[in-house]
Design an enzyme around this catalytic site. Structure first.
Site, PDB file in Angstrom:
ATOM      1  N   CYS A   1      27.512 -44.052  35.199  1.00 49.64           N
ATOM      2  CA  CYS A   1      27.860 -43.294  36.398  1.00 49.64           C
ATOM      3  C   CYS A   1      28.846 -44.062  37.278  1.00 49.64           C
ATOM      4  O   CYS A   1      29.638 -43.469  37.981  1.00 49.64           O
ATOM      5  CB  CYS A   1      26.604 -42.946  37.176  1.00 49.64           C
ATOM      6  SG  CYS A   1      25.616 -44.387  37.547  1.00 49.64           S
TER       7      CYS A   1
ATOM      8  N   GLU B   1      34.230 -35.753  36.038  1.00 52.58           N
ATOM      9  CA  GLU B   1      33.567 -36.871  35.371  1.00 52.58           C
ATOM     10  C   GLU B   1      33.528 -36.596  33.863  1.00 52.58           C
ATOM     11  O   GLU B   1      32.937 -35.602  33.427  1.00 52.58           O
ATOM     12  CB  GLU B   1      32.136 -37.028  35.905  1.00 52.58           C
ATOM     13  CG  GLU B   1      31.443 -38.240  35.310  1.00 52.58           C
ATOM     14  CD  GLU B   1      30.011 -38.391  35.813  1.00 52.58           C
ATOM     15  OE1 GLU B   1      29.269 -37.401  35.808  1.00 52.58           O
ATOM     16  OE2 GLU B   1      29.659 -39.526  36.196  1.00 52.58           O
TER      17      GLU B   1
ATOM     18  N   SER C   1      23.272 -35.514  36.345  1.00 53.35           N
ATOM     19  CA  SER C   1      24.555 -34.912  36.717  1.00 53.35           C
ATOM     20  C   SER C   1      24.490 -34.270  38.105  1.00 53.35           C
ATOM     21  O   SER C   1      23.420 -33.867  38.573  1.00 53.35           O
ATOM     22  CB  SER C   1      24.925 -33.845  35.686  1.00 53.35           C
ATOM     23  OG  SER C   1      23.929 -32.849  35.659  1.00 53.35           O
ATOM     24  N   THR C   2      25.630 -34.162  38.731  1.00 50.31           N
ATOM     25  CA  THR C   2      25.717 -33.535  40.050  1.00 50.31           C
ATOM     26  C   THR C   2      25.275 -32.075  39.967  1.00 50.31           C
ATOM     27  O   THR C   2      24.586 -31.567  40.862  1.00 50.31           O
ATOM     28  CB  THR C   2      27.160 -33.664  40.582  1.00 50.31           C
ATOM     29  OG1 THR C   2      27.406 -35.059  40.816  1.00 50.31           O
ATOM     30  CG2 THR C   2      27.382 -32.892  41.864  1.00 50.31           C
TER      31      THR C   2
ATOM     32  N   GLU D   1      20.605 -39.535  42.472  1.00 48.78           N
ATOM     33  CA  GLU D   1      21.662 -40.457  42.018  1.00 48.78           C
ATOM     34  C   GLU D   1      22.484 -39.688  41.006  1.00 48.78           C
ATOM     35  O   GLU D   1      22.027 -39.450  39.884  1.00 48.78           O
ATOM     36  CB  GLU D   1      21.044 -41.694  41.337  1.00 48.78           C
ATOM     37  CG  GLU D   1      20.092 -42.495  42.194  1.00 48.78           C
ATOM     38  CD  GLU D   1      20.800 -43.276  43.280  1.00 48.78           C
ATOM     39  OE1 GLU D   1      22.043 -43.331  43.289  1.00 48.78           O
ATOM     40  OE2 GLU D   1      20.106 -43.825  44.143  1.00 48.78           O
TER      41      GLU D   1
ATOM     42  N   LYS E   1       9.848 -38.013  33.493  1.00 49.38           N
ATOM     43  CA  LYS E   1      10.390 -37.245  32.368  1.00 49.38           C
ATOM     44  C   LYS E   1      11.699 -37.876  31.911  1.00 49.38           C
ATOM     45  O   LYS E   1      12.711 -37.828  32.614  1.00 49.38           O
ATOM     46  CB  LYS E   1      10.643 -35.791  32.729  1.00 49.38           C
ATOM     47  CG  LYS E   1      10.863 -34.973  31.454  1.00 49.38           C
ATOM     48  CD  LYS E   1      11.535 -33.637  31.669  1.00 49.38           C
ATOM     49  CE  LYS E   1      13.032 -33.705  31.763  1.00 49.38           C
ATOM     50  NZ  LYS E   1      13.712 -34.209  30.550  1.00 49.38           N
TER      51      LYS E   1
HETATM   52  P1  NAD Z   1      21.642 -34.097  33.239  1.00 50.58           P
HETATM   53  O1  NAD Z   1      21.726 -33.849  34.678  1.00 50.58           O
HETATM   54  O2  NAD Z   1      22.015 -33.028  32.306  1.00 50.58           O
HETATM   55  O3  NAD Z   1      20.161 -34.551  32.814  1.00 50.58           O
HETATM   56  C1  NAD Z   1      19.493 -35.581  33.465  1.00 50.58           C
HETATM   57  C2  NAD Z   1      18.006 -35.314  33.410  1.00 50.58           C
HETATM   58  O4  NAD Z   1      17.725 -34.122  34.105  1.00 50.58           O
HETATM   59  C3  NAD Z   1      17.451 -35.117  32.001  1.00 50.58           C
HETATM   60  O5  NAD Z   1      16.176 -35.731  31.932  1.00 50.58           O
HETATM   61  C4  NAD Z   1      17.314 -33.622  31.893  1.00 50.58           C
HETATM   62  O6  NAD Z   1      16.303 -33.217  31.006  1.00 50.58           O
HETATM   63  C5  NAD Z   1      16.942 -33.262  33.310  1.00 50.58           C
HETATM   64  N1  NAD Z   1      17.272 -31.892  33.695  1.00 50.58           N
HETATM   65  C6  NAD Z   1      18.263 -31.103  33.237  1.00 50.58           C
HETATM   66  N2  NAD Z   1      18.212 -29.882  33.824  1.00 50.58           N
HETATM   67  C7  NAD Z   1      17.154 -29.904  34.674  1.00 50.58           C
HETATM   68  C8  NAD Z   1      16.593 -28.966  35.571  1.00 50.58           C
HETATM   69  N3  NAD Z   1      17.117 -27.741  35.732  1.00 50.58           N
HETATM   70  N4  NAD Z   1      15.523 -29.320  36.299  1.00 50.58           N
HETATM   71  C9  NAD Z   1      14.993 -30.546  36.178  1.00 50.58           C
HETATM   72  N5  NAD Z   1      15.464 -31.483  35.333  1.00 50.58           N
HETATM   73  C10 NAD Z   1      16.546 -31.174  34.596  1.00 50.58           C
HETATM   74  O7  NAD Z   1      22.525 -35.385  33.068  1.00 50.58           O
HETATM   75  P2  NAD Z   1      22.834 -36.166  31.741  1.00 50.58           P
HETATM   76  O8  NAD Z   1      23.918 -35.421  31.046  1.00 50.58           O
HETATM   77  O9  NAD Z   1      21.592 -36.480  31.024  1.00 50.58           O
HETATM   78  O10 NAD Z   1      23.356 -37.565  32.333  1.00 50.58           O
HETATM   79  C11 NAD Z   1      24.658 -37.772  32.673  1.00 50.58           C
HETATM   80  C12 NAD Z   1      24.875 -37.642  34.162  1.00 50.58           C
HETATM   81  O11 NAD Z   1      24.010 -38.530  34.880  1.00 50.58           O
HETATM   82  C13 NAD Z   1      26.259 -38.041  34.574  1.00 50.58           C
HETATM   83  O12 NAD Z   1      26.765 -37.085  35.466  1.00 50.58           O
HETATM   84  C14 NAD Z   1      26.095 -39.367  35.280  1.00 50.58           C
HETATM   85  O13 NAD Z   1      27.067 -39.699  36.198  1.00 50.58           O
HETATM   86  C15 NAD Z   1      24.751 -39.224  35.868  1.00 50.58           C
HETATM   87  N6  NAD Z   1      24.164 -40.548  36.120  1.00 50.58           N
HETATM   88  C16 NAD Z   1      24.073 -40.987  37.420  1.00 50.58           C
HETATM   89  C17 NAD Z   1      23.565 -42.234  37.698  1.00 50.58           C
HETATM   90  C18 NAD Z   1      23.449 -42.723  39.116  1.00 50.58           C
HETATM   91  O14 NAD Z   1      22.673 -43.633  39.360  1.00 50.58           O
HETATM   92  N7  NAD Z   1      24.154 -42.179  40.064  1.00 50.58           N
HETATM   93  C19 NAD Z   1      23.129 -43.050  36.665  1.00 50.58           C
HETATM   94  C20 NAD Z   1      23.234 -42.580  35.359  1.00 50.58           C
HETATM   95  C21 NAD Z   1      23.752 -41.313  35.112  1.00 50.58           C
END
Ligand code: NAD
Length: 502
Positions: free
Chosen positions: A309, A406, A254-255, A275, A200
């Site tokens: 990230c 962050e 996100s965390t 991650e 997804k």
């Molecule tokens: P997000 O957590 O809001 O969304 C990430 C994904 O999770 C999206 O596909 C979203 O649709 C899905 N999602 C959201 N809520 C969900 C739920 N309740 N159940 C299942 N899936 C759900 O994050 P974002 O805003 O899209 O991305 C930014 C974050 O990602 C930042 O915190 C960044 O640090 C992190 N990130 C981490 C890495 C790593 O490798 N550690 C790499 C890239 C980004």
């Protein structure tokens, strides 16, 4: 608004990109393009212009169930895991070849959808995806177990061995900052290990993942091995991670959402790798080449508009060089040409969404109100795109939200330090632990400090250097499990002990 921040118009999309964006929203399930069970779509925006340019399906529960069922059947009947490993390797490599063939097209779509400059999508994201597939394809033929002599029985009594078997159906959820590269980074090890999957993409950036589905079909993967479902996180993502037929969840995001997912996975004890976010320190010792280090520190926070990230978002510079280094970084920041994603001279594109821009501007405001001074940027150019100028905040302290949280935007905070012990303590004063970079010619100090930093990755004299063969992942609230390399493959396997009395 100064000259640097005057935003040019987004160049016209190619005919091909326009054709892709005009496609009817659909899901890729069981090797076919299928319509959703309900009539809900998600608008797709170009962050450089703020205009809606397409739509993707907002998958229903029934859509997700259908995709998981396809992956389940494809796993259970062995059409993928039962192939000769070499056949799996060949197909994964073929996918890499097709992506390489279409690099320009994929890069354009990725830039239109995400806002990143084509120099980044075409020069980094897509080539990295190709390299990841080729590297992981090689693992398909090299996953091995062990033969072990039991310790408590006379030698030769048992034939005991350990097998590494594919976990099963993987649910893979990726964020919007490197949409295509992350999608490939997820599917490549799963496929090499023999898993089937449902991917997804993020709702903000699903276009390139859907093109990936086209290439998977063209490569000739058996139906149901890879399923790609677009939709919202709270609905489609949530359904996916709770699904009883999913064996493993691989999540990047996100965390906050990582914690929700981890809780959701507990009921059925799914295997989970996370991650998550970061607030990575950049530690500069007093002996460095100021210009080179300033350029590296700027790259570390301004690349991909800071939506990384592993971005180096907290700079710690030794008191003796703080002023000179910060002046050089501010000068460097002024050279980052902010512009629309398809303009060839753009170095920094817009943020991914209007929400993300608001979030970043709100953090800058919080910093200002808490007493931080703005050394560069701090503002957003006018226009309809979601731009924010490269920003540097000084006079910050560890209590401020700009230092603790962050931001995921082009915002650097900078602090002074006096000795290595103090800087290690300050660098570790965070809930995160994803990465760090250390800048010095003193190799002994470099290693001592690397040992003290609580983070999954430490880089020396370079802003970041992730590599498909090196474990990628974090300490503390940056997640658990590792991607890439041996660790990345093993994360898609179960360990089975077989012990036979002879
Ligand atoms: P997000 O957590 O809001 O969304 C990430 C994904 O999770 C999206 O596909 C979203 O649709 C899905 N999602 C959201 N809520 C969900 C739920 N309740 N159940 C299942 N899936 C759900 O994050 P974002 O805003 O899209 O991305 C930014 C974050 O990602 C930042 O915190 C960044 O640090 C992190 N990130 C981490 C890495 C790593 O490798 N550690 C790499 C890239 C980004």
């Amino acid at each position: 608004m100064n000259e640097m921040t005057k935003i040019a118009a987004q160049p016209a999309y190619s005919e091909n990109a326009q054709r892709v964006l005009r496609r009817e929203p659909a899901l890729f399930i069981n090797g076919d393009w299928v319509a959703s069970s309900h009539d809900k779509n998600i608008p797709v925006y170009d962050p450089s212009t703020g205009r809606q340019i397409s739509s993707v399906v907002d998958a229903s529960d029934a859509d997700v169930d259908r995709a998981v069922a396809a992956a389940r059947i494809a796993f259970d009947d062995g059409r993928w895991s039962g192939l000769a490993p070499y056949a799996r390797e060949r197909l994964i490599s073929r996918l890499a070849d097709l992506i390489e063939r279409d690099t320009d097209e994929l890069a354009e779509l990725e830039s239109i959808d995400n806002g990143k400059p084509t120099s980044s999508s075409g020069g980094y994201d897509i080539p990295r995806a190709v390299a990841t597939l080729r590297y992981m394809a090689g693992w398909a033929t090299k996953i091995a177990g062990q033969t072990i002599e039991p310790a408590l029985f006379p030698t030769g009594t048992f034939h005991s061995y350990v097998r590494r078997e594919p976990i099963g159906v993987a649910a893979q959820i990726v964020p919007w900052n490197y949409p295509f590269m992350m999608a490939v980074q997820k599917i490549a090890p799963a496929l090499a290990a023999g898993c089937t999957l449902v991917l997804k993409p993020a709702e903000q950036t699903s276009v390139s993942a859907l093109r990936l589905a086209d290439l998977i079909a063209e490569a000739g993967f058996p139906a149901g091995v890879v399923n790609i479902v677009t939709g919202l996180g709270e609905t489609a993502g949530d359904r996916l991670v709770r699904h009883p037929d999913v064996d493993k969840i691989a999540f990047t995001g996100s965390t906050e959402v990582g914690k929700i997912i981890n809780r959701a996975a507990t009921d059925t004890l799914k295997r989970v790798t996370l991650e998550l976010g970061g607030k990575s320190p950049v530690i500069v010792l007093p002996d460095v080449d100021i210009e080179k280090t300033a350029a590296g520190a700027a790259r570390s926070i301004f690349s991909n508009s800071g939506q990384v990230c592993i971005a180096g978002s907290r700079l710690f510079a030794h008191r003796d060089i703080f002023d000179r280094l910060l002046e050089a970084i501010a000068q460097n920041a002024g050279q980052w040409k902010v512009g629309p994603s398809l303009a060839p001279d753009t170095m920094m594109g817009p943020l991914v969404s209007t929400e993300q821009r608001e979030r970043v501007m709100d953090y800058i405001d919080q910093g200002r109100k808490a007493g931080a001074s703005i050394l560069a940027g701090g503002d957003a150019p006018g226009g309809d795109g979601y731009f924010v100028n490269p920003t540097i905040l000084i006079d910050v302290n560890p209590e401020m939200s700009v230092v603790r949280e962050e931001i995921f935007g082009p915002v650097l905070t900078a602090q002074r330090y006096d000795d290595l012990h103090a800087v290690a303590k300050a660098a570790n004063d965070t809930a995160y632990g994803l990465s760090a970079s250390i800048w010095t010619r003193d190799i002994s100090a470099m290693h001592r400090l690397a040992g003290k930093i609580k983070a999954g990755m430490v880089w020396g004299n370079v802003p970041t250097a992730p590599d498909v063969s090196l474990p990628f992942g974090g300490y503390k609230q940056s997640g658990f499990g590792r991607e890439n390399g041996t660790f990345g493959i093993e994360a898609y396997t179960e360990v089975k002990t077989v012990s036979i009395l002879l």
